[in-house]
Design a protein around this motif. Sequence first.
Motif, PDB file in Angstrom:
ATOM      1  N   GLU A 246       0.834  -1.209   0.000  1.00 57.29           N
ATOM      2  CA  GLU A 246       0.000   0.000   0.000  1.00 57.29           C
ATOM      3  C   GLU A 246       0.866   1.255   0.000  1.00 57.29           C
ATOM      4  OE1 GLU A 246      -0.154  -2.471   2.124  1.00 57.29           O
ATOM      5  OE2 GLU A 246      -2.037  -3.497   1.612  1.00 57.29           O
ATOM      6  N   THR A 247       1.973   1.211   0.720  1.00 60.37           N
ATOM      7  CA  THR A 247       2.890   2.357   0.771  1.00 60.37           C
ATOM      8  C   THR A 247       3.512   2.601  -0.598  1.00 60.37           C
ATOM      9  OG1 THR A 247       3.412   1.861   3.080  1.00 60.37           O
ATOM     10  CG2 THR A 247       4.939   3.297   1.891  1.00 60.37           C
ATOM     11  N   LEU A 248       3.896   1.527  -1.277  1.00 56.91           N
ATOM     12  CA  LEU A 248       4.500   1.660  -2.601  1.00 56.91           C
ATOM     13  C   LEU A 248       3.502   2.230  -3.596  1.00 56.91           C
ATOM     14  CD1 LEU A 248       7.318   0.856  -3.835  1.00 56.91           C
ATOM     15  CD2 LEU A 248       6.141  -1.091  -4.836  1.00 56.91           C
ATOM     16  N   SER A 249       2.269   1.727  -3.554  1.00 58.33           N
ATOM     17  CA  SER A 249       1.229   2.216  -4.463  1.00 58.33           C
ATOM     18  C   SER A 249       0.942   3.692  -4.229  1.00 58.33           C
ATOM     19  CB  SER A 249      -0.046   1.387  -4.269  1.00 58.33           C
ATOM     20  OG  SER A 249      -1.082   1.864  -5.096  1.00 58.33           O
ATOM     21  N   ARG A 250       0.904   4.090  -2.967  1.00 60.27           N
ATOM     22  CA  ARG A 250       0.662   5.501  -2.628  1.00 60.27           C
ATOM     23  C   ARG A 250       1.805   6.388  -3.126  1.00 60.27           C
ATOM     24  NH1 ARG A 250      -0.748   4.586   2.076  1.00 60.27           N
ATOM     25  NH2 ARG A 250       1.251   4.850   3.180  1.00 60.27           N
ATOM     26  N   LEU A 251       3.025   5.895  -3.059  1.00 59.32           N
ATOM     27  CA  LEU A 251       4.170   6.680  -3.509  1.00 59.32           C
ATOM     28  C   LEU A 251       4.144   6.858  -5.026  1.00 59.32           C
ATOM     29  CD1 LEU A 251       6.648   8.127  -2.458  1.00 59.32           C
ATOM     30  CD2 LEU A 251       7.939   6.001  -2.676  1.00 59.32           C
ATOM     31  N   PHE A 252       3.804   5.800  -5.756  1.00 55.91           N
ATOM     32  CA  PHE A 252       3.649   5.931  -7.212  1.00 55.91           C
ATOM     33  C   PHE A 252       2.595   6.992  -7.532  1.00 55.91           C
ATOM     34  CE2 PHE A 252       5.620   1.621  -8.058  1.00 55.91           C
ATOM     35  CZ  PHE A 252       6.530   2.075  -8.991  1.00 55.91           C
ATOM     36  N   ALA A 253       1.472   6.978  -6.802  1.00 58.38           N
ATOM     37  CA  ALA A 253       0.391   7.931  -7.048  1.00 58.38           C
ATOM     38  C   ALA A 253       0.847   9.361  -6.757  1.00 58.38           C
ATOM     39  CB  ALA A 253      -0.817   7.579  -6.177  1.00 58.38           C
ATOM     40  N   GLN A 254       1.625   9.554  -5.695  1.00 52.16           N
ATOM     41  CA  GLN A 254       2.125  10.886  -5.363  1.00 52.16           C
ATOM     42  C   GLN A 254       3.063  11.414  -6.448  1.00 52.16           C
ATOM     43  OE1 GLN A 254       3.975  10.412  -1.525  1.00 52.16           O
ATOM     44  NE2 GLN A 254       2.028  10.317  -0.402  1.00 52.16           N
ATOM     45  N   TRP A 255       3.956  10.556  -6.916  1.00 50.96           N
ATOM     46  CA  TRP A 255       4.903  10.968  -7.956  1.00 50.96           C
ATOM     47  C   TRP A 255       4.174  11.300  -9.251  1.00 50.96           C
ATOM     48  CZ3 TRP A 255       9.513   6.990  -7.416  1.00 50.96           C
ATOM     49  CH2 TRP A 255      10.145   7.210  -6.182  1.00 50.96           C
ATOM     50  N   GLN A 256       3.114  10.557  -9.533  1.00 53.02           N
ATOM     51  CA  GLN A 256       2.347  10.854 -10.750  1.00 53.02           C
ATOM     52  C   GLN A 256       1.612  12.182 -10.618  1.00 53.02           C
ATOM     53  OE1 GLN A 256       0.246   8.372 -14.130  1.00 53.02           O
ATOM     54  NE2 GLN A 256      -0.390   7.696 -12.115  1.00 53.02           N
ATOM     55  N   ALA A 257       1.095  12.450  -9.440  1.00 55.55           N
ATOM     56  CA  ALA A 257       0.395  13.721  -9.209  1.00 55.55           C
ATOM     57  C   ALA A 257       1.348  14.905  -9.340  1.00 55.55           C
ATOM     58  CB  ALA A 257      -0.256  13.704  -7.824  1.00 55.55           C
ATOM     59  N   ARG A 258       2.618  14.696  -9.013  1.00 54.12           N
ATOM     60  CA  ARG A 258       3.616  15.761  -9.135  1.00 54.12           C
ATOM     61  C   ARG A 258       4.185  15.873 -10.544  1.00 54.12           C
ATOM     62  NH1 ARG A 258       6.933  14.094  -3.613  1.00 54.12           N
ATOM     63  NH2 ARG A 258       5.287  14.697  -2.118  1.00 54.12           N
ATOM     64  N   GLY A 259       3.807  14.953 -11.416  1.00 51.17           N
ATOM     65  CA  GLY A 259       4.287  15.005 -12.795  1.00 51.17           C
ATOM     66  C   GLY A 259       5.651  14.390 -13.005  1.00 51.17           C
ATOM     67  N   TRP A 260       6.127  13.640 -12.027  1.00 51.60           N
ATOM     68  CA  TRP A 260       7.448  13.024 -12.147  1.00 51.60           C
ATOM     69  C   TRP A 260       7.401  11.777 -13.036  1.00 51.60           C
ATOM     70  CZ3 TRP A 260       9.372  13.025  -6.333  1.00 51.60           C
ATOM     71  CH2 TRP A 260       9.459  14.361  -5.895  1.00 51.60           C
ATOM     72  N   ILE A 261       6.293  11.041 -12.964  1.00 52.04           N
ATOM     73  CA  ILE A 261       6.125   9.819 -13.745  1.00 52.04           C
ATOM     74  C   ILE A 261       4.708   9.778 -14.298  1.00 52.04           C
ATOM     75  CG2 ILE A 261       7.833   8.481 -12.431  1.00 52.04           C
ATOM     76  CD1 ILE A 261       5.511   7.228 -10.890  1.00 52.04           C
ATOM     77  N   ARG A 262       4.484   8.923 -15.291  1.00 48.40           N
ATOM     78  CA  ARG A 262       3.158   8.693 -15.864  1.00 48.40           C
ATOM     79  C   ARG A 262       3.012   7.208 -16.149  1.00 48.40           C
ATOM     80  NH1 ARG A 262       1.963  12.881 -14.257  1.00 48.40           N
ATOM     81  NH2 ARG A 262       1.210  14.757 -15.304  1.00 48.40           N
ATOM     82  N   GLY A 263       1.836   6.672 -15.846  1.00 49.57           N
ATOM     83  CA  GLY A 263       1.598   5.275 -16.167  1.00 49.57           C
ATOM     84  C   GLY A 263       0.713   4.602 -15.151  1.00 49.57           C
ATOM     85  N   GLU A 264       0.762   3.279 -15.118  1.00 47.85           N
ATOM     86  CA  GLU A 264       0.000   2.500 -14.157  1.00 47.85           C
ATOM     87  C   GLU A 264       0.546   1.085 -14.103  1.00 47.85           C
ATOM     88  OE1 GLU A 264      -4.028   2.141 -15.366  1.00 47.85           O
ATOM     89  OE2 GLU A 264      -3.542   1.494 -17.398  1.00 47.85           O
TER      90      GLU A 264
END
Length: 250
Positions: A209-227
């Motif tokens: 859950e922590t890893l998934s939340r971190l991916f979501a945060q980075w995507q919201a900041r525009g650092w990464i895109r995808g799923e």
Amino acid sequence: STEGECGMTFINVPADRVAAANRARVQALLAANPMLSGAPAAALAELAQHARLRSHGDGQTLFFEGDAASHCLLVESGAVEVLRFAACGDERMLHRFGAGDLVAEAAMFMPHGLYPMTARAAGPTRVWRLPRTAVRAACERHPALALRLLEALSLRLYRRVNEVDWLTRSNTPQRLATYVLALAGSQGERIELPTSQRQLAARLGVRAETLSRLFAQWQARGWIRGESRSWRLCDSNALRRLVPPGADPF
């Protein structure tokens, strides 16, 4: 050559020529493996002589943890995942091997003679089985081969020690950023995670859950895109700022 019923021509190839071609393929794969770089050609030819080809479907188990370690594997195509299962049934993928890689070669020298992990095919996979007896005999006859394997296994252990040390002194963002940048170093800005996020979380020693939340945060900041397992790095510099100097465990 002979003529078939529908006018097609079939070419009869002597069995010894087919066997010689297979040995040449296996020897070439072995010679291209970094672990065996510099090993005597005669030793590799000896191993190739005993190799047997097997094909496996996606998800098929090649061997189970605790089975007698009768052979190691040389991957010709596809991929092999090695994993262990927790008491609760959760699996942890330890490594993913691709074409040209050796799998479970260390098990050929373990005193208990058992596989320490389970191996399964990831997609359609073809592997050459190298018998334990043949590997050990080749090492006895060719000390240079044994020395090369020892050097390679020692380097692998050194890397694992560094990885464990890194995991004990880093936080979750640092671990994930380091891992993602290491993948980008070999795949480019578009990366494909070799495992599910749950399996990756287990490898990095964090909760899924922590890893998934971190991916979501980075995507919201525009650092990464995808799923899921497919991602594109949009701001690799932002991830690099998370990584302490000298961190290279992966």
